[in-house]
Every structure is written in C-alpha cells, then in structure tokens.
Design a protein around this motif. Structure first.
Motif, PDB file in Angstrom:
ATOM      1  N   ALA A  12     -32.372 -59.093  -3.418  1.00  0.00           N
ATOM      2  CA  ALA A  12     -33.303 -60.368  -4.211  1.00  0.00           C
ATOM      3  C   ALA A  12     -32.785 -60.920  -5.438  1.00  0.00           C
ATOM      4  O   ALA A  12     -32.846 -62.003  -5.722  1.00  0.00           O
ATOM      5  CB  ALA A  12     -34.327 -59.272  -4.472  1.00  0.00           C
ATOM      6  N   GLU A  47     -43.083 -59.715  -1.737  1.00  0.00           N
ATOM      7  CA  GLU A  47     -42.302 -60.859  -2.043  1.00  0.00           C
ATOM      8  C   GLU A  47     -41.111 -60.792  -0.878  1.00  0.00           C
ATOM      9  O   GLU A  47     -40.531 -61.622  -0.983  1.00  0.00           O
ATOM     10  CB  GLU A  47     -41.731 -60.612  -3.484  1.00  0.00           C
ATOM     11  CG  GLU A  47     -42.977 -60.587  -4.676  1.00  0.00           C
ATOM     12  CD  GLU A  47     -42.076 -59.983  -5.679  1.00  0.00           C
ATOM     13  OE1 GLU A  47     -40.927 -59.923  -5.981  1.00  0.00           O
ATOM     14  OE2 GLU A  47     -42.882 -60.095  -7.062  1.00  0.00           O
ATOM     15  N   TYR A  48     -41.269 -60.003  -0.153  1.00  0.00           N
ATOM     16  CA  TYR A  48     -40.010 -59.808   0.911  1.00  0.00           C
ATOM     17  C   TYR A  48     -39.910 -61.077   1.794  1.00  0.00           C
ATOM     18  O   TYR A  48     -38.662 -61.686   1.855  1.00  0.00           O
ATOM     19  CB  TYR A  48     -39.904 -58.555   1.716  1.00  0.00           C
ATOM     20  CG  TYR A  48     -38.963 -58.427   2.579  1.00  0.00           C
ATOM     21  CD1 TYR A  48     -37.699 -58.051   1.673  1.00  0.00           C
ATOM     22  CD2 TYR A  48     -38.883 -58.617   3.772  1.00  0.00           C
ATOM     23  CE1 TYR A  48     -36.728 -57.856   2.482  1.00  0.00           C
ATOM     24  CE2 TYR A  48     -37.584 -58.561   4.586  1.00  0.00           C
ATOM     25  CZ  TYR A  48     -36.543 -58.092   4.047  1.00  0.00           C
ATOM     26  OH  TYR A  48     -35.246 -58.029   4.532  1.00  0.00           O
ATOM     27  N   LEU A  94     -45.071 -54.893   7.038  1.00  0.00           N
ATOM     28  CA  LEU A  94     -45.357 -56.265   6.583  1.00  0.00           C
ATOM     29  C   LEU A  94     -46.581 -57.061   7.224  1.00  0.00           C
ATOM     30  O   LEU A  94     -46.662 -56.465   8.274  1.00  0.00           O
ATOM     31  CB  LEU A  94     -44.151 -57.306   6.831  1.00  0.00           C
ATOM     32  CG  LEU A  94     -42.811 -56.818   6.070  1.00  0.00           C
ATOM     33  CD1 LEU A  94     -41.843 -58.025   6.495  1.00  0.00           C
ATOM     34  CD2 LEU A  94     -43.162 -56.794   4.327  1.00  0.00           C
ATOM     35  N   THR A 154     -38.253 -63.734  -0.174  1.00  0.00           N
ATOM     36  CA  THR A 154     -36.872 -63.534  -0.421  1.00  0.00           C
ATOM     37  C   THR A 154     -35.939 -63.808   0.894  1.00  0.00           C
ATOM     38  O   THR A 154     -34.900 -64.437   0.865  1.00  0.00           O
ATOM     39  CB  THR A 154     -36.739 -61.956  -0.756  1.00  0.00           C
ATOM     40  OG1 THR A 154     -37.468 -61.651  -1.852  1.00  0.00           O
ATOM     41  CG2 THR A 154     -35.214 -61.931  -1.363  1.00  0.00           C
ATOM     42  N   GLY A 205     -31.414 -60.454   5.554  1.00  0.00           N
ATOM     43  CA  GLY A 205     -32.029 -59.498   4.875  1.00  0.00           C
ATOM     44  C   GLY A 205     -30.742 -58.487   4.447  1.00  0.00           C
ATOM     45  O   GLY A 205     -29.829 -58.683   4.750  1.00  0.00           O
ATOM     46  N   ALA A 216     -38.346 -54.336  -6.034  1.00  0.00           N
ATOM     47  CA  ALA A 216     -38.340 -54.948  -4.724  1.00  0.00           C
ATOM     48  C   ALA A 216     -39.549 -54.495  -4.175  1.00  0.00           C
ATOM     49  O   ALA A 216     -39.792 -53.387  -4.111  1.00  0.00           O
ATOM     50  CB  ALA A 216     -37.035 -54.627  -3.812  1.00  0.00           C
ATOM     51  N   SER A 217     -40.386 -55.551  -3.541  1.00  0.00           N
ATOM     52  CA  SER A 217     -41.553 -55.440  -3.128  1.00  0.00           C
ATOM     53  C   SER A 217     -41.928 -55.725  -1.861  1.00  0.00           C
ATOM     54  O   SER A 217     -41.288 -56.820  -1.362  1.00  0.00           O
ATOM     55  CB  SER A 217     -42.741 -55.849  -3.838  1.00  0.00           C
ATOM     56  OG  SER A 217     -42.628 -56.987  -3.843  1.00  0.00           O
ATOM     57  N   ARG A 218     -42.855 -55.174  -0.777  1.00  0.00           N
ATOM     58  CA  ARG A 218     -43.001 -55.868   0.625  1.00  0.00           C
ATOM     59  C   ARG A 218     -43.856 -57.188   0.170  1.00  0.00           C
ATOM     60  O   ARG A 218     -43.558 -57.982   0.899  1.00  0.00           O
ATOM     61  CB  ARG A 218     -44.025 -54.791   1.176  1.00  0.00           C
ATOM     62  CG  ARG A 218     -43.490 -53.475   1.582  1.00  0.00           C
ATOM     63  CD  ARG A 218     -44.559 -52.701   2.309  1.00  0.00           C
ATOM     64  NE  ARG A 218     -43.978 -51.320   2.387  1.00  0.00           N
ATOM     65  CZ  ARG A 218     -44.709 -50.233   2.879  1.00  0.00           C
ATOM     66  NH1 ARG A 218     -46.144 -50.533   3.389  1.00  0.00           N
ATOM     67  NH2 ARG A 218     -44.388 -49.155   2.678  1.00  0.00           N
ATOM     68  N   PRO A 251     -32.328 -53.643  -1.257  1.00  0.00           N
ATOM     69  CA  PRO A 251     -33.177 -54.780  -1.300  1.00  0.00           C
ATOM     70  C   PRO A 251     -33.337 -55.292  -2.758  1.00  0.00           C
ATOM     71  O   PRO A 251     -33.581 -56.393  -2.932  1.00  0.00           O
ATOM     72  CB  PRO A 251     -34.584 -54.092  -0.899  1.00  0.00           C
ATOM     73  CG  PRO A 251     -34.233 -53.085  -0.074  1.00  0.00           C
ATOM     74  CD  PRO A 251     -33.194 -52.424  -0.630  1.00  0.00           C
ATOM     75  N   VAL A 283     -35.913 -55.780   8.277  1.00  0.00           N
ATOM     76  CA  VAL A 283     -36.997 -55.512   7.222  1.00  0.00           C
ATOM     77  C   VAL A 283     -36.783 -54.039   6.872  1.00  0.00           C
ATOM     78  O   VAL A 283     -36.766 -53.049   7.846  1.00  0.00           O
ATOM     79  CB  VAL A 283     -38.416 -55.486   7.792  1.00  0.00           C
ATOM     80  CG1 VAL A 283     -39.514 -55.097   7.013  1.00  0.00           C
ATOM     81  CG2 VAL A 283     -38.647 -57.053   8.468  1.00  0.00           C
TER      82      VAL A 283
END
Length: 399
Positions: free
Chosen positions: A316, A64-65, A98, A68, A294, A60-62, A312, A36
């Motif tokens: 993604a 949507e992580y 997260l 992904t 990741g 990239a965003s938390r 990230p 992460v």
C-alpha cells in the motif's frame, strides 16, 4: 506466511516493461489475477502469502484494500494494453472476507481499464463459511461467473487436523447456494493424504462432491511446507508424515469415482464436466500473459516475470507513493520458457507435441507404460493413468 521472495532484477518505479515484452501482449490470451491476503485464521498446512488480523498489525485494512488494488491497476494500464481480458481469478487468502461490493468494484475497474472479453470467465475463491446466499447473489450480480470453494474434506476429523473452520456439510451446501444464485460454474477443492484420513473418509469426500453436482473438482495431495504449524507438529512426532503410497491410492480412488460421475481429468489434479474446465488456469498452463494485482502476486508478460512485495502495508505504501509495488523481476531465456512449457503441458490431457520433448526420455516413458500409445503414434505425449501418478518423473525424463 510464505517464505522470502526471490531476488532478481529491479523493477522500474513506473513498472515499465521492455518493448519486446509488450509488443504482442495478449496474443495467446490475457488473464488478471487478484490476490486478497486476508484470512480469519491460519490453517496448519498453509504457507500462502496471507495474514490474519493479529499477523497483519496496523497500516493495512480490508476497508481500503479495493482502492489499493485499483491503484495498481491504474499503474498497469500505463504499462500494457492487452486489448481484452479473457479471465479474472480472485484468490487468497479468503477473498470473500471483503464485501461483495468491493470485489465487484475491482472487477468493474478491470473491465473499465482493459475490457472484459465477451463471455469472460470470472472466478473467486471462497471458504464455505465465508459466504451465504445473499453474498453469493451480490457476487453474481457483480459479474462473477465461477466460484471455487475450499472444501478439503467431508470428514470432521480431517478438517480438525487441517485447522479448517467449516463443518463437514457446509461446502456442499455452499455449492448448492452458488448454483441457486446463478453461478455458471462451481468448483470444490479436496486435499487427500491428511494424517488420520482413512479410505472411508476420502470416499465420503468424493461422494459429497459428486452429490453436490458441481462441474469441477480439484484434488491435491497434502504437501507439508517448512515453517507451517503442521510441519512443526510432524517434527515433534504429534502427526505422521504423509505417505506417497497412500496418496497414490487416494488419487486412483478419485479418478475412479469422478470419471464414473462424468468428470474427466484435463490436468493431473483437476477434473471437469465438458465445458467446466477452469479457463484461467489453462491460460497459465499454456503460456499466456497475465498481470497479478496484490501483495506477493506474480505476473508474466512476454517472457518477463515479476513479483510484488509481500506485505500488504509495504504494498500500500508503494502505491500511495505512486511507485510500482514490484519487488523484483526476471527475463526468461528461450530455454527457460521451453522448460516451463514442457513442465506444464505434460500435465494436461491434451499433452504436448513429441517434437517439443526429449525423444529418448519419451520413448522410455512409453516403454514403461506411462504414455498413451495411440497419442504417441499421432505425435503427442499424453500421460496414462499410471503416468499421471508419476508425472514428475516423466517431466524430468522429457525436459
């Protein structure tokens, strides 16, 4: 942010591996690592592949992580069938930035894909200020059994030099909250040898971790990596460089205090109560297979090692296009695997059979008081306390 990734062979778009690599996947255990890459702020000594909001930029965003990561897991499921997952370790970065529900969703995806072994160890790292009792309870309900808290020090002045955001007492309180939430195993991480740290500061840190009643403690000497803020401060003369002599004194203090409290070393930098050893790390150290999910995560299956693209956003985009996020890979030769096996097993309390190492180097290490004579007579190389202080030198001699 960490330096550039190494080059290697290209990774196929579908992530496929040679048949000989997958033929016996998981025979020595199988682990999953989840990276992460988010942090609220960057510590001055850190060169991990992590990003603050300002460093990350758009794309990239938390939020949507988790989806992904699950997309990479779906790709992995088409490549290997390990039969079961013995351990899962979620690291960072700060995974607990997260939502707990997202971490639980990733874990559920791993279970649905490959199946968690009965009694599987499931760990997440956390910064002490990033969790509270409600969050910890949700993690525990989601299947996490172990938590590793980045304490680093119990001295406020040391935490300031390290650019840590939590207060000195927060880590032991978070450890207590984790126990109350039902976590079976709790680790506290320490860093020693920070500029300005006194023997009394480190003694207070040891007292704090022992008083917290955790069943595992990791203690590492500060390493100053090029490109970090701390390295820049040292080059400018704002901070002194770490001292090897001070680090050795701190290690001896850790061994004395932790062993007296019932925590026994099982790897040079790790102590645990019986049954509290980190099974995930032991799989790494004994040559098991693992898949790293990741950005920037490394994996190893059957002698093939690969590493994902770092950023990230790139990670993604690769997965959104249905292609592997692998940046490059290498196939380890028999000599490579032997060398790495020796390097890792020498650091373990169980040691390594003498017939796996150079006999002349081992005899020299024994004569220098770096190896346990009884274990040597029984055909194993096991470090003495002095040997642990000089573990790198022993490894160079016996590889």
């Amino acid at each position: 942010m960490a330096g550039a990734l190494p080059d290697g062979e290209p990774v196929p778009d579908d992530g496929s591996l040679p048949d000989e690599a997958t033929r016996e996947v998981g025979k020595d255990g199988f682990a999953v690592y989840v990276h992460v890459p988010f942090c609220a702020s960057r510590c001055g000594y850190c060169d991990f592949n992590t990003y603050t909001a300002s460093e990350l930029g758009g794309g990239a965003s938390r939020e949507e992580y988790a989806d992904t990561v699950l997309a990479e897991l779906a790709l992995a499921a088409r490549v290997i069938e390990p039969g079961r997952v013995d351990t899962v370790f979620v690291g960072g970065g700060t995974p607990t930035l997260l939502p707990a529900g997202d971490l639980a969703r990733i874990l559920d995806g791993i279970d649905r894909t490959w199946g968690l072994a009965p009694g599987a160890e499931v760990t997440t790292e956390a910064n002490p200020e990033s969790v509270d009792p409600a969050y910890l309870r949700e993690l525990r309900r989601g299947g996490f059994t172990r938590i590793s808290l980045g304490m680093q020090s119990a001295a406020e002045n040391v935490l300031r030099v390290l650019d840590r955001r939590h207060t000195a007492g927060r880590a032991p309180r978070a450890a207590a909250e984790a126990g109350e939430a039902g976590f079976e195993h709790v680790n506290l991480d320490l860093i020693y040898g920070t500029p300005g740290e006194t023997p009394e500061d480190f003694a207070a840190s040891l007292d704090a971790v022992i008083g917290a009643g955790v069943d595992h403690v990791s203690a590492y000497a500060l390493i100053v990596e090029d490109g970090t803020r701390m390295a820049g401060r040292m080059r400018r003369g704002e901070l002194p460089y770490p001292s090897d002599d001070v680090a050795a004194d701190r290690y001896l203090a850790a061994e004395a205090a932790l062993s007296e409290a019932g925590l026994t070393w099982y790897e040079v930098s790790n102590w645990a109560q019986p049954g509290g050893e980190c099974r995930h790390n032991l799989l790494y150290w004994t040559g098991a297979d693992w898949w790293g999910l990741g950005p920037g995560a490394h994996s190893h299956v059957g002698g093939v090692r690969w590493w994902n693209v770092k950023h990230p956003v790139t990670y993604a985009k690769r997965l959104a296009a249905g292609t592997s996020p692998g940046h490059a890979r290498e196939t380890l030769s028999g000599d490579d695997r032997h060398m790495e096996d020796v390097m890792l097993r020498v650091r373990l309390r169980d040691g390594i059979p003498l017939d796996r190492v150079d006999a002349t180097g081992a005899a020299r290490a024994l004569a220098d008081g770096l190896l346990e004579p009884g274990a040597y007579d029984d055909g194993r190389l096991v470090l003495t306390l002095r040997g642990r202080l000089l573990a790198d030198a022993v490894i160079r001699d016996v590889v």
